[in-house]
Design a protein around this motif. Structure first.
Motif, PDB file in Angstrom:
ATOM      1  N   PHE A   1       0.798  -1.230   0.000  1.00 47.69           N
ATOM      2  CA  PHE A   1       0.000   0.000   0.000  1.00 47.69           C
ATOM      3  C   PHE A   1       0.834   1.285   0.000  1.00 47.69           C
ATOM      4  O   PHE A   1       0.521   2.201  -0.766  1.00 47.69           O
ATOM      5  N   PRO A   2       1.907   1.350   0.817  1.00 49.88           N
ATOM      6  CA  PRO A   2       2.696   2.599   0.757  1.00 49.88           C
ATOM      7  C   PRO A   2       3.206   2.903  -0.651  1.00 49.88           C
ATOM      8  O   PRO A   2       3.179   4.053  -1.082  1.00 49.88           O
ATOM      9  N   VAL A   3       3.614   1.857  -1.371  1.00 48.17           N
ATOM     10  CA  VAL A   3       4.125   2.057  -2.729  1.00 48.17           C
ATOM     11  C   VAL A   3       3.031   2.617  -3.635  1.00 48.17           C
ATOM     12  O   VAL A   3       3.225   3.609  -4.345  1.00 48.17           O
ATOM     13  N   THR A   4       1.858   1.972  -3.598  1.00 47.95           N
ATOM     14  CA  THR A   4       0.770   2.410  -4.466  1.00 47.95           C
ATOM     15  C   THR A   4       0.262   3.792  -4.076  1.00 47.95           C
ATOM     16  O   THR A   4      -0.088   4.603  -4.934  1.00 47.95           O
ATOM     17  N   ILE A   5       0.212   4.063  -2.768  1.00 45.95           N
ATOM     18  CA  ILE A   5      -0.236   5.385  -2.335  1.00 45.95           C
ATOM     19  C   ILE A   5       0.707   6.452  -2.867  1.00 45.95           C
ATOM     20  O   ILE A   5       0.283   7.484  -3.395  1.00 45.95           O
ATOM     21  N   ARG A   6       2.018   6.157  -2.812  1.00 46.25           N
ATOM     22  CA  ARG A   6       2.996   7.104  -3.342  1.00 46.25           C
ATOM     23  C   ARG A   6       2.769   7.315  -4.840  1.00 46.25           C
ATOM     24  O   ARG A   6       2.761   8.434  -5.335  1.00 46.25           O
ATOM     25  N   LEU A   7       2.564   6.198  -5.549  1.00 49.95           N
ATOM     26  CA  LEU A   7       2.333   6.280  -6.993  1.00 49.95           C
ATOM     27  C   LEU A   7       1.070   7.095  -7.292  1.00 49.95           C
ATOM     28  O   LEU A   7       1.058   7.952  -8.180  1.00 49.95           O
ATOM     29  N   THR A   8       0.004   6.823  -6.523  1.00 53.73           N
ATOM     30  CA  THR A   8      -1.249   7.544  -6.729  1.00 53.73           C
ATOM     31  C   THR A   8      -1.065   9.038  -6.468  1.00 53.73           C
ATOM     32  O   THR A   8      -1.585   9.873  -7.206  1.00 53.73           O
ATOM     33  N   LEU A   9      -0.312   9.356  -5.419  1.00 57.53           N
ATOM     34  CA  LEU A   9      -0.077  10.766  -5.101  1.00 57.53           C
ATOM     35  C   LEU A   9       0.630  11.480  -6.250  1.00 57.53           C
ATOM     36  O   LEU A   9       0.243  12.582  -6.638  1.00 57.53           O
ATOM     37  N   VAL A  10       1.657  10.805  -6.792  1.00 57.40           N
ATOM     38  CA  VAL A  10       2.366  11.394  -7.939  1.00 57.40           C
ATOM     39  C   VAL A  10       1.372  11.653  -9.071  1.00 57.40           C
ATOM     40  O   VAL A  10       1.341  12.731  -9.668  1.00 57.40           O
ATOM     41  N   ALA A  11       0.517  10.654  -9.322  1.00 61.15           N
ATOM     42  CA  ALA A  11      -0.463  10.778 -10.404  1.00 61.15           C
ATOM     43  C   ALA A  11      -1.430  11.936 -10.140  1.00 61.15           C
ATOM     44  O   ALA A  11      -1.734  12.726 -11.031  1.00 61.15           O
ATOM     45  N   ILE A  12      -1.915  12.039  -8.892  1.00 60.11           N
ATOM     46  CA  ILE A  12      -2.865  13.103  -8.554  1.00 60.11           C
ATOM     47  C   ILE A  12      -2.221  14.481  -8.728  1.00 60.11           C
ATOM     48  O   ILE A  12      -2.836  15.410  -9.246  1.00 60.11           O
ATOM     49  N   VAL A  13      -0.958  14.582  -8.301  1.00 71.40           N
ATOM     50  CA  VAL A  13      -0.257  15.862  -8.456  1.00 71.40           C
ATOM     51  C   VAL A  13      -0.182  16.243  -9.937  1.00 71.40           C
ATOM     52  O   VAL A  13      -0.435  17.386 -10.313  1.00 71.40           O
ATOM     53  N   PHE A  14       0.120  15.247 -10.784  1.00 72.61           N
ATOM     54  CA  PHE A  14       0.145  15.513 -12.227  1.00 72.61           C
ATOM     55  C   PHE A  14      -1.221  15.987 -12.708  1.00 72.61           C
ATOM     56  O   PHE A  14      -1.337  16.944 -13.465  1.00 72.61           O
ATOM     57  N   GLU A  15      -2.279  15.299 -12.264  1.00 70.07           N
ATOM     58  CA  GLU A  15      -3.630  15.669 -12.682  1.00 70.07           C
ATOM     59  C   GLU A  15      -3.944  17.103 -12.303  1.00 70.07           C
ATOM     60  O   GLU A  15      -4.472  17.878 -13.089  1.00 70.07           O
ATOM     61  N   ILE A  16      -3.583  17.439 -11.057  1.00 71.51           N
ATOM     62  CA  ILE A  16      -3.925  18.774 -10.569  1.00 71.51           C
ATOM     63  C   ILE A  16      -3.095  19.836 -11.287  1.00 71.51           C
ATOM     64  O   ILE A  16      -3.636  20.781 -11.861  1.00 71.51           O
ATOM     65  N   VAL A  17      -1.780  19.646 -11.265  1.00 67.16           N
ATOM     66  CA  VAL A  17      -0.908  20.692 -11.809  1.00 67.16           C
ATOM     67  C   VAL A  17      -1.067  20.824 -13.321  1.00 67.16           C
ATOM     68  O   VAL A  17      -1.432  21.885 -13.830  1.00 67.16           O
ATOM     69  N   ILE A  18      -0.854  19.721 -14.037  1.00 70.80           N
ATOM     70  CA  ILE A  18      -0.905  19.822 -15.497  1.00 70.80           C
ATOM     71  C   ILE A  18      -2.346  19.950 -15.991  1.00 70.80           C
ATOM     72  O   ILE A  18      -2.666  20.815 -16.802  1.00 70.80           O
TER      73      ILE A  18
END
Lengths: 362, 307
Positions: B94-111
């Motif tokens: 879960f920590p790995v996937t949560i980190r991956l999801t966070l990266v993805a969400i940041v991309f969604e928000i910023v870009i």
């Protein structure tokens, strides 16, 4: 056009014959607060051009109220937006003309300089306060924003100012309601907040675009009274845009009647009601329902306002005018001074009708 | 507000039970749960029967489900295919996937939001058309194609990034996988923001903000964007759950040992406990994310009041 457009502006010489006659404040030779000269505004729509404003001239002095009267689409709001610098552009475009505000042609200013005028020196009150206020920001935030942005005031100080303003426009329990959102207020209270926002930085000019149209009749009078009172107190120039002849009578000093993007008649307020000098104004006045004419059919000006992409040649009003002659279908009537039969000038009165004499003197 | 919260929490119970029961039944239908326990060969019937008795698999399905859920609520998710508790697997995955999801969400928000604002304000101009076309391409090409392509180009050919992520999955190695995971949602966020901005930019309150003499930036960010973000936030919120579950493909491509990877292994080895355990947690994540979005909605739009 019979009038010669003014190309040079000498601030000192003040009034030329083409300007609307200055009423009171301009009489001592001082330039009026705002002067619109030969303003033309167009909107590009697909392959044609909508000519919304076609050579408007008017002026307002400090402490004076000018009522701009006209049907929807007569160009009264567009003129106001051009003055404020908030035209939707594109498609809107000022094709020609000058707008002098405090002696300076504001159309030549940069966008940054225009922005600093907005809110601080000139402010606008819109018609529908519910949609004109931001639904997701508290009224305190929206009022305080004026001070924070224009004067760099702190959050805390601007909140205190917001409460003060709400008190000023007589919103009960202002301190408790400063955090409320627009939808939590009644229509009249919302319009008071709009007024407070326009008043925040004590501007010299306020443009009120149909400020009472969305309100109940009883509330209309309250809001109008408040506006007139604050205007007197701060000695502001007020442009009151309306299609409601009743609203105008009590508060305005002078009236400009607009039709198809032009001013067709100007007059001191009570003169206009007594003796209109343009058939369109006459028609407007006759279409007011009257108690003593109960049971009779209401008068209405026949026909519809012209399509602004194809304004009829000559006088724009000619297809609807009972007095129209051949000359009305070919020549655009200039806005000329209106006189008594013996030639005595009537101060502040102008009409753009070939037959103004017949209209005013019977 | 409190009443609303209680009602929403109560509503989550049937959804939770329904979703887990469904996955429990499906996994049971999937195949013989003990088949995977004897390594590569098939178990002999005596051993199989003994294992079934041991795990309670000879009992009716509803009873199995009840026992399982009872265990889950005491923190026992059963045993994974490697003989270790499922919870232990979760703790690493879960920590790995949560980190991956966070990266993805940041991309969604910023870009996503930036592109949405830019295109929404310049509708019909070349930037708008170009971005719109790009989002269409991203939406129509499946993630495994974009993922493999980017891995091949950036990872193998040009050597800009490591083609596969190391077991600990540090943040910097998750940038490319995060972008791949975010890609489709990012395109949707762009389009959603664009439409919302374009719709609101002619709104009366925006005109008021301009008439107040506010700088353009403030008009756009404080007044226009603040209103236009309401539907976008809803989308991003519900996407959190979808991203965590949808990471299976991305995690496979980049060899990330997260939730998707473990789920895949679980399905492959027909390990009921792993699959049901992970899905149960994902269902919970989904439900909580949705609840948070609904609560956030009221914060963003004060006209919405929950009672």
């Amino acid at each position: 056009m019979s009038r010669t457009p003014v190309t040079k502006h000498d601030e000192g010489d003040g009034m030329t014959s083409l300007e609307m006659a200055p009423t009171d404040a301009g009489a001592d030779g001082a330039a009026p607060l705002l002067e619109v000269r030969d303003l033309h505004v167009e909107f590009a729509v697909r392959d044609s051009v909508t000519k919304a404003v076609n050579g408007v001239n008017y002026s307002v002095s400090a402490g004076e109220t000018l009522a701009v009267l006209g049907e929807s689409g007569s160009g009264k709001s567009v003129t106001a937006q051009a003055i404020m610098g908030i035209l939707d552009s594109p498609p809107g475009r000022i094709a020609k003309g000058e707008i002098f505000f405090q002696g300076q042609d504001i159309l030549r200013l940069s966008e940054g300089e225009r922005r600093k005028l907005r809110g601080a020196k000139m402010a606008m009150i819109f018609q529908d306060a519910l949609s004109s206020l931001n639904p997701v920001l508290s009224v305190g935030f929206q009022l305080g924003e004026m001070f924070r942005v224009h004067q760099g005031m702190s959050r805390k100080d601007s909140k205190a100012k917001a409460i003060e303003l709400m008190d000023r426009v007589r919103i009960p329990a202002a301190a408790q309601r400063v955090g409320d959102y627009p939808h939590q207020f009644s229509g009249g209270m919302r319009q008071r907040i709009m007024i407070a926002m326009a008043l925040a930085l004590e501007p010299d000019l306020i443009i009120a675009d149909e400020p009472t149209t969305a309100l109940d009749v009883t509330v209309q009078a309250q809001v109008m009274d408040l506006l007139a009172e604050l205007q007197r107190e701060y000695n502001m120039g007020l442009i009151l845009i309306t299609h409601d002849l009743g609203v105008v009578a009590d508060v305005a000093d002078k009236i400009a009647v607009m039709y198809a993007g032009r001013i067709v008649e100007t007059a001191p307020v009570h003169e206009l009601y007594k003796r209109p000098a343009h058939p369109y104004t006459k028609g407007l006045l006759e279409s007011i329902p009257r108690l003593d004419h109960k049971g009779q059919e209401l008068y209405a000006i026949k026909g519809l306002p012209p399509n602004l992409q194809a304004i009829p040649p000559g006088c724009a009003f000619n297809p609807r005018c009972a007095m129209a002659q051949d000359v009305c279908r070919t020549d655009v009537p200039p806005l000329v001074p209106v006189t008594e039969l013996d030639g005595t000038e009537l101060p502040g009165r102008h009409s753009a009708c070939h037959f103004w004499k017949e209209t005013i003197h019977g | 507000m409190a009443r609303y919260l209680v009602r929403r929490l109560l509503q989550m119970i049937p959804v939770f039970v329904g979703a887990t029961l469904l996955i429990f039944l499906m996994v049971n239908v999937m195949g013989d749960p003990v088949a995977g326990l004897c390594g590569e060969r098939a178990c002999d019937s005596a051993t199989a029967a003994q294992l079934k008795r041991e795990f309670g698999l000879d009992k009716p399905v509803w009873q199995q489900y009840a026992t399982y859920m009872g265990n889950v609520f005491t923190g026992d998710f059963g045993t994974a295919f490697n003989g270790r508790p499922v919870t232990e697997l979760m703790a690493t995955a879960f920590p790995v996937t949560i980190r991956l999801t966070l990266v993805a969400i940041v991309f969604e928000i910023v870009i996503g939001i930036t592109l949405g604002v830019v295109t929404g304000l310049r509708r019909g101009r070349p930037v708008d058309t170009a971005v719109l076309l790009a989002t269409l391409v991203v939406i129509s090409v499946p993630t495994f194609v974009t993922g493999l392509l980017l891995q091949l180009l950036l990872g193998v050919k040009w050597g800009w990034v490591r083609p596969s992520v190391s077991p600990l999955a540090p943040l910097d190695e998750l940038i490319l996988p995060g972008l791949v995971l975010a890609s489709v949602s990012l395109a949707y966020v762009t389009r959603l923001t664009r439409t919302s901005i374009a719709e609101n930019r002619r709104a009366d309150y925006v005109r008021t903000a301009v008439a107040k003499g506010l700088p353009r930036r403030r008009v756009v960010v404080r007044h226009l964007l603040r209103n236009s973000l309401i539907p976008v936030v809803t989308f991003i919120g519900t996407d959190i759950g979808a991203l965590m579950g949808g990471a299976i493909v991305t995690e496979r491509i980049f060899n990330i040992h997260g939730v998707g990877y473990q789920l895949y292994q679980g399905i492959l080895r027909q390990n009921t406990q792993t699959v049901v355990g992970f899905v149960t947690v994902l269902v919970l994540v989904f439900l909580v994310a949705n609840l948070l979005v609904d609560l956030l909605y009221a914060v963003l739009d004060p006209r919405i009041r929950y009672a």
